[in-house]
Every structure is written in C-alpha cells, then in structure tokens.
Motif scaffolding. Structure first.
Motif, PDB file in Angstrom:
ATOM      1  N   VAL A  25      13.183 -56.512  -7.821  1.00 58.18           N
ATOM      2  CA  VAL A  25      13.921 -56.275  -9.059  1.00 58.18           C
ATOM      3  C   VAL A  25      12.901 -56.241 -10.180  1.00 58.18           C
ATOM      4  O   VAL A  25      12.100 -57.155 -10.331  1.00 58.18           O
ATOM      5  N   GLU A  26      12.920 -55.146 -10.948  1.00 61.91           N
ATOM      6  CA  GLU A  26      12.032 -55.025 -12.102  1.00 61.91           C
ATOM      7  C   GLU A  26      12.868 -55.332 -13.340  1.00 61.91           C
ATOM      8  O   GLU A  26      13.921 -54.732 -13.544  1.00 61.91           O
ATOM      9  N   ILE A  27      12.395 -56.274 -14.151  1.00 66.22           N
ATOM     10  CA  ILE A  27      13.120 -56.650 -15.360  1.00 66.22           C
ATOM     11  C   ILE A  27      12.305 -56.185 -16.559  1.00 66.22           C
ATOM     12  O   ILE A  27      11.131 -56.522 -16.678  1.00 66.22           O
ATOM     13  N   ARG A  28      12.943 -55.406 -17.410  1.00 66.83           N
ATOM     14  CA  ARG A  28      12.269 -54.879 -18.601  1.00 66.83           C
ATOM     15  C   ARG A  28      12.984 -55.366 -19.856  1.00 66.83           C
ATOM     16  O   ARG A  28      14.212 -55.396 -19.892  1.00 66.83           O
ATOM     17  N   ARG A  29      12.226 -55.694 -20.874  1.00 72.31           N
ATOM     18  CA  ARG A  29      12.797 -55.970 -22.197  1.00 72.31           C
ATOM     19  C   ARG A  29      12.648 -54.667 -22.972  1.00 72.31           C
ATOM     20  O   ARG A  29      11.537 -54.185 -23.198  1.00 72.31           O
ATOM     21  N   ILE A  30      13.768 -54.095 -23.358  1.00 79.16           N
ATOM     22  CA  ILE A  30      13.788 -52.778 -23.995  1.00 79.16           C
ATOM     23  C   ILE A  30      14.343 -52.920 -25.406  1.00 79.16           C
ATOM     24  O   ILE A  30      15.375 -53.558 -25.604  1.00 79.16           O
ATOM     25  N   THR A  31      13.644 -52.334 -26.376  1.00 74.42           N
ATOM     26  CA  THR A  31      14.082 -52.359 -27.768  1.00 74.42           C
ATOM     27  C   THR A  31      14.282 -50.930 -28.240  1.00 74.42           C
ATOM     28  O   THR A  31      13.414 -50.081 -28.037  1.00 74.42           O
ATOM     29  N   ILE A  32      15.418 -50.687 -28.858  1.00 75.83           N
ATOM     30  CA  ILE A  32      15.733 -49.375 -29.420  1.00 75.83           C
ATOM     31  C   ILE A  32      15.890 -49.555 -30.933  1.00 75.83           C
ATOM     32  O   ILE A  32      16.613 -50.449 -31.384  1.00 75.83           O
ATOM     33  N   GLY A 103       9.013 -49.305  -2.081  1.00 78.34           N
ATOM     34  CA  GLY A 103       8.266 -48.124  -2.486  1.00 78.34           C
ATOM     35  C   GLY A 103       8.896 -47.323  -3.613  1.00 78.34           C
ATOM     36  O   GLY A 103       8.357 -46.299  -4.027  1.00 78.34           O
ATOM     37  N   MET A 104      10.002 -47.761  -4.125  1.00 77.50           N
ATOM     38  CA  MET A 104      10.731 -47.025  -5.172  1.00 77.50           C
ATOM     39  C   MET A 104      10.216 -47.413  -6.551  1.00 77.50           C
ATOM     40  O   MET A 104       9.883 -48.558  -6.811  1.00 77.50           O
ATOM     41  N   THR A 105      10.161 -46.436  -7.460  1.00 73.68           N
ATOM     42  CA  THR A 105       9.810 -46.651  -8.856  1.00 73.68           C
ATOM     43  C   THR A 105      11.042 -46.325  -9.697  1.00 73.68           C
ATOM     44  O   THR A 105      11.701 -45.311  -9.456  1.00 73.68           O
TER      45      THR A 105
END
Length: 113
Positions: A25-32, A103-105
């Motif tokens: 699981v990739e966790i990203r902090r995203i700001t818009i 192997g997934m991005t």
C-alpha cells in the motif's frame, strides 16, 4: 461519569468488486491549491482517502457531488471515471492509500472528455 479511554469507529467498510492480490500500500499526502480542479481522472487500482485539511467537491461520473471535509473518507474504484475532485476556496490536503499488486505502480490517467 467515566468515559472509555479508547474508541474504535468504522467510518468506511468498502467491498471491492473483485479480489485483489495486494502486495503493498502506497500512502501519499496530496495537497491541491485553493480553487484548483483536479480534472476528470481514472486510477489503475483502488484508492482510498482521508481528508486532513480543507475541503473538496468529489464526484464519481454519473453520481452525486459530495463535499468532503476534514475527517471524511472516500473511495475511488479502479478504472472508474472520477468526474470531480475539486479543491474549494480553502484548498485540500488528504492522505491517499493506493492498493498495489506485486510490481504495480500507481498510475493516474486524464482521459479526454
């Protein structure tokens, strides 16, 4: 009156349309930025999210618009067109949880309307 020192509340219990062999699981902090529209987009895997600050208008294509605010959670299904994830005047910051097979991005596609 005593209160419990710990509380566990289910805020989302989302079934997936098919079993998924998740290896990470990739966790990203995203700001818009305030007032910015993320645009019509599609993810190559399921994405779950949680709003930290600000607010956004969220809409799966063909579904109702929802305003997401701090503490709200959302789900973007794999391969489904997300019509709106538009920051409101206060902008938005959220955590996105990308479920990935071996192997997934994580990929984001912006289809033509």
């Amino acid at each position: 009156m005593p209160t419990e020192p710990l509380s566990r509340v289910i805020v989302l219990d989302q079934e997936l349309p098919a079993p998924l062999a998740t290896s990470r699981v990739e966790i990203r902090r995203i700001t818009i930025a305030p007032g910015h529209a993320a645009g019509l987009h599609v993810h190559n895997g399921p994405v779950f999210g949680s709003i930290e600050t600000g607010s956004a208008v969220y809409q799966i294509e063909g579904g109702p618009e929802t305003v997401l605010e701090p503490g709200d959670v959302f789900y973007e299904p794999e391969g489904v067109r997300i019509a709106r994830f538009d920051a409101r005047d206060d902008g938005v910051t959220f955590l996105g949880y990308f479920l990935l097979a071996d192997g997934m991005t994580a990929e984001l596609v912006f289809p033509d309307a």
